[in-house]
Design an enzyme around this catalytic site. Structure first.
Site: not given
Length: 330
Positions: A155, A175, A235, A259, A264, A296
């Site tokens: 998505r 993918d 990730r 991000d 983290e 994040h």
């Protein structure tokens, strides 16, 4: 009446929990603390447990859940790489997630970060702060002239593809499980090597698995075009940070937007003002003016927060009432 307990509850989530309680007549105890073996005792007597954290959930907690009568563990996010699903299954605990809280939130953010890198906004912000208003040599690049490689076409990845195409960029993708519609369009390449060697920009929109640990490493970075970009809103474990820093310092990469970061959990979503960060790799990242680091927050919009809370609550409620939910993690 069902009783749930929610951990890691932020102030911005509070109104949605209260709204759900009022509408359903069920009870949710909200706690700001993390869920670990020191706090798991608090789950005793509750039907379900909700949580949201980047750190690993202890495998041992599922045996405690079983002992305490907990039926469902509902996480308020997509990724389950920090959940021991085998331990949950062994103890009869159903795990649910929120498969899609707002794909557009993350996709939009990834493009926003890339645009800042392309136009050197961090460099110019620092120059303006010093009253240096010269342009050269930091000429920008136009997105429509670049090839964007999207890894992961779920998505979020598909939302990103639509945005990049809107700018006129050429988009290619990889993918393991291609989307049929995109496949018909001929968007996919056959390997990571092809994607990394052809793209000017790599944007990550995939889950983290043991097989993909440090997918972006020195070997794959060497295959990229000189002056290319990495965007990671997925990730942290997908990127070998040391290798990334080397590529950024050498000029192999023109920039990176992160991000998420592989170490983290002790940094992001904590107030470390005035405190020493005992992570030399992270401090080295922060010192680079061709790197954008955010804690994040790609998901962090009003729409996403509301969906994360309500979907996780409704999932837990469905499991307790009917023994099933559409969001059960298999």
């Amino acid at each position: 009446m069902m009783k749930f307990i929610a951990f890691n509850v932020r102030e911005d989530e509070e109104k949605y929990f209260a709204q759900w309680e009022k509408e359903t007549g069920n009870e949710v105890l909200r706690l700001p603390e993390m869920l670990d073996m020191t706090s798991v005792e608090k789950t005793k007597g509750f039907d379900g447990v909700l949580a949201l954290q980047t750190g690993t959930y202890p495998s041992e907690m599922f045996a405690e859940f079983k002992k305490f009568g907990v039926k469902v563990f509902s996480i308020r996010n997509v990724g389950v790489d920090n959940v021991d699903l085998d331990a949950a299954k062994e103890n009869g605990i159903v795990v649910t997630n929120v498969p899609a809280y707002s794909p557009n939130a993350i996709a939009e953010f990834s493009v926003t970060q890339l645009m800042q890198l392309l136009r050197n906004t961090t460099i110019f912000r620092n120059k303006v702060a010093k009253q240096d208003f010269r342009w050269a040599p930091y000429v920008g690049r136009e997105l429509r002239s670049l090839t964007v490689g999207v890894i992961g076409t779920g998505r979020i990845g598909r939302a990103a593809i639509n945005i990049y195409r809107g700018f006129g960029a050429k988009v290619i993708a990889y993918d393991l499980y291609p989307n049929p519609e995109l496949k018909e369009q001929g968007i996919y390449v056959d390997s990571y090597d092809e994607l990394f060697s052809q793209a000017d920009v790599i944007t990550l929109h995939m889950p983290a698995t043991p097989n993909d640990h440090h997918l972006v490493n020195s070997e794959i970075l060497n295959k990229m075009k000189d002056g290319s970009y990495i965007i990671n809103t997925a990730r942290g474990a997908l990127v070998d940070t040391k290798a990334l820093i080397s590529a950024l310092k050498s000029g192999k990469l023109a920039g990176a937007a992160l991000d998420t970061y592989e170490n983290e959990s002790d940094i992001f979503n904590h107030d470390l003002s005035g405190k020493k960060i005992d992570d030399p790799i992270f401090k080295e990242l922060l010192a680079l003016d061709n790197v954008l680091v955010t804690p994040h927050i790609a998901f962090y919009t009003e729409t996403a927060v509301e969906n994360m809370v309500l979907i996780s609550l409704n999932s837990a409620k469905s499991v307790c009432e009917d023994g099933t939910a559409s969001t059960i993690v298999k």
